[in-house]
Design a protein around this motif. Structure first.
Motif, mmCIF file in Angstrom:
data_model
loop_
_atom_site.group_PDB
_atom_site.id
_atom_site.type_symbol
_atom_site.label_atom_id
_atom_site.label_comp_id
_atom_site.label_asym_id
_atom_site.label_seq_id
_atom_site.Cartn_x
_atom_site.Cartn_y
_atom_site.Cartn_z
ATOM 1 N N PRO A 1 0.813 -1.219 0.000
ATOM 2 C CA PRO A 1 0.000 0.000 0.000
ATOM 3 C C PRO A 1 0.846 1.268 0.000
ATOM 4 O O PRO A 1 1.995 1.273 0.463
ATOM 5 N N ALA A 2 0.281 2.323 -0.528
ATOM 6 C CA ALA A 2 0.904 3.650 -0.465
ATOM 7 C C ALA A 2 0.344 4.391 0.735
ATOM 8 O O ALA A 2 -0.819 4.215 1.108
ATOM 9 N N TYR A 3 1.161 5.245 1.349
ATOM 10 C CA TYR A 3 0.704 5.947 2.551
ATOM 11 C C TYR A 3 1.636 7.101 2.872
ATOM 12 O O TYR A 3 2.766 7.185 2.380
ATOM 13 N N THR B 1 -4.290 -3.412 7.712
ATOM 14 C CA THR B 1 -5.276 -4.446 7.388
ATOM 15 C C THR B 1 -5.733 -4.345 5.939
ATOM 16 O O THR B 1 -5.798 -5.348 5.229
ATOM 17 N N GLY B 2 -6.031 -3.127 5.497
ATOM 18 C CA GLY B 2 -6.494 -2.968 4.122
ATOM 19 C C GLY B 2 -5.408 -3.176 3.093
ATOM 20 O O GLY B 2 -5.674 -3.690 1.998
ATOM 21 N N GLY B 3 -4.159 -2.779 3.425
ATOM 22 C CA GLY B 3 -3.073 -2.870 2.458
ATOM 23 C C GLY B 3 -2.237 -4.128 2.582
ATOM 24 O O GLY B 3 -2.013 -4.836 1.599
ATOM 25 N N PHE B 4 -1.771 -4.425 3.796
ATOM 26 C CA PHE B 4 -0.927 -5.612 4.010
ATOM 27 C C PHE B 4 -1.726 -6.835 4.451
ATOM 28 O O PHE B 4 -1.167 -7.924 4.588
ATOM 29 N N ARG C 1 -6.193 1.265 7.548
ATOM 30 C CA ARG C 1 -6.212 1.202 6.080
ATOM 31 C C ARG C 1 -4.942 0.573 5.542
ATOM 32 O O ARG C 1 -4.982 -0.253 4.619
ATOM 33 N N VAL C 2 -3.801 0.941 6.104
ATOM 34 C CA VAL C 2 -2.524 0.449 5.602
ATOM 35 C C VAL C 2 -2.264 -0.985 6.048
ATOM 36 O O VAL C 2 -1.936 -1.859 5.232
ATOM 37 N N THR D 1 3.156 5.490 12.582
ATOM 38 C CA THR D 1 1.829 5.512 13.171
ATOM 39 C C THR D 1 1.000 6.592 12.486
ATOM 40 O O THR D 1 1.486 7.334 11.621
ATOM 41 N N GLY D 2 -0.244 6.694 12.892
ATOM 42 C CA GLY D 2 -1.166 7.697 12.345
ATOM 43 C C GLY D 2 -2.448 7.621 13.130
ATOM 44 O O GLY D 2 -2.492 7.097 14.247
ATOM 45 N N THR D 3 -3.522 8.127 12.567
ATOM 46 C CA THR D 3 -4.812 7.959 13.217
ATOM 47 C C THR D 3 -5.195 6.480 13.147
ATOM 48 O O THR D 3 -4.686 5.736 12.286
#
Length: 237
Positions: A43-45, A149-152, A146-147, A138-140
């Motif tokens: 994923p991109a982030y 679970t959704g991405g990896f 999103r990153v 880290t982030g919200t």
């Protein structure tokens, strides 16, 4: 952090990333060591590192990424993984590869822990947080979900400590759980969190083009020699 049925966890990750991952998991008779097919796209982030700085995934282009997922208050596998990453970096330096590899960890407790706790965690297990060859991000909660679970396709869940203990006991009775090692964590001792974060203890290799190429089920147990060989192969390609 509880590790329950680790190979099932990897299968879930593999299926989430697509047929290529399933092919990798089942078709290679030696655990995937003979080849490194493309499993999926990472994923991109843009997230925040242990120094409070914004970091974009685009900054890692051209490097092999060694990706892990860590809970700063963990008292079992995460400290072992952190120490493993410190040793891996030393092995990469000895092999002349340190400048071509990026260590990346994601904080699976973004709601309660931020850059200072993450930096303290890194320092506690042997890493200088100002050395950004290892980026702890880290982030919200929504951004991290999103990153990660959704991405990896790595799942994680915050559970009350009492429930985590009950789940572990039930899994142990079913033969699905091995009691984890207990590792000293001064951060956890000071904070005394009343919750745990369960998650897959995966290590993922991402190639210089940003593609997932290898998934290891137990990040603390992968021999440095095996990682160096896989990283070297990805850099040659």
């Amino acid at each position: 952090m509880r590790r329950i049925v680790p190979y099932f966890a990897v299968l879930v990750v593999a299926l989430g990333l697509g047929f290529g991952a399933g092919y990798w998991f089942f078709a290679t008779g030696n655990g995937g060591r003979s080849r490194l097919p493309v499993i999926g796209k990472a994923p991109a982030y843009t997230l925040t590192n242990q120094l409070g700085e914004k970091v974009s995934s685009s900054a890692f282009a051209g490097k092999v990424q060694v990706v892990t997922f860590l809970f700063p208050y963990c008292t079992d596998y995460c400290p072992l993984i952190a120490a493993h990453l410190v040793g891996l970096e030393q092995a990469l330096e000895a092999a002349g590869l340190a400048g071509r590899v990026q260590l990346v960890a994601f904080n699976v407790d973004p709601a309660h822990t931020g850059p200072q706790v993450m930096a303290d965690f890194m320092h506690q297990y042997g890493w200088d947080p100002h050395d950004t060859r290892w980026q702890y991000l880290t982030g919200t909660p929504d951004e991290v979900r999103r990153v990660v679970t959704g991405g990896f396709h790595v799942d994680y869940e915050q559970v009350p400590e009492s429930l985590a203990d009950a789940q572990a006991e039930k899994a142990e009775k079913q033969g699905l759980y091995n009691p984890p090692p207990q590792v000293s964590n001064a951060l956890a001792a000071a904070a005394r969190p009343d919750y745990d974060v369960t998650h897959n203890d995966s290590m993922i290799l991402v190639d210089p083009q940003g593609r997932v190429r290898r998934i290891y089920s137990e990040a603390d147990r992968v021999p440095d020699s095996e990682l160096i060989a896989a990283i070297s192969a990805l850099l040659k390609r």
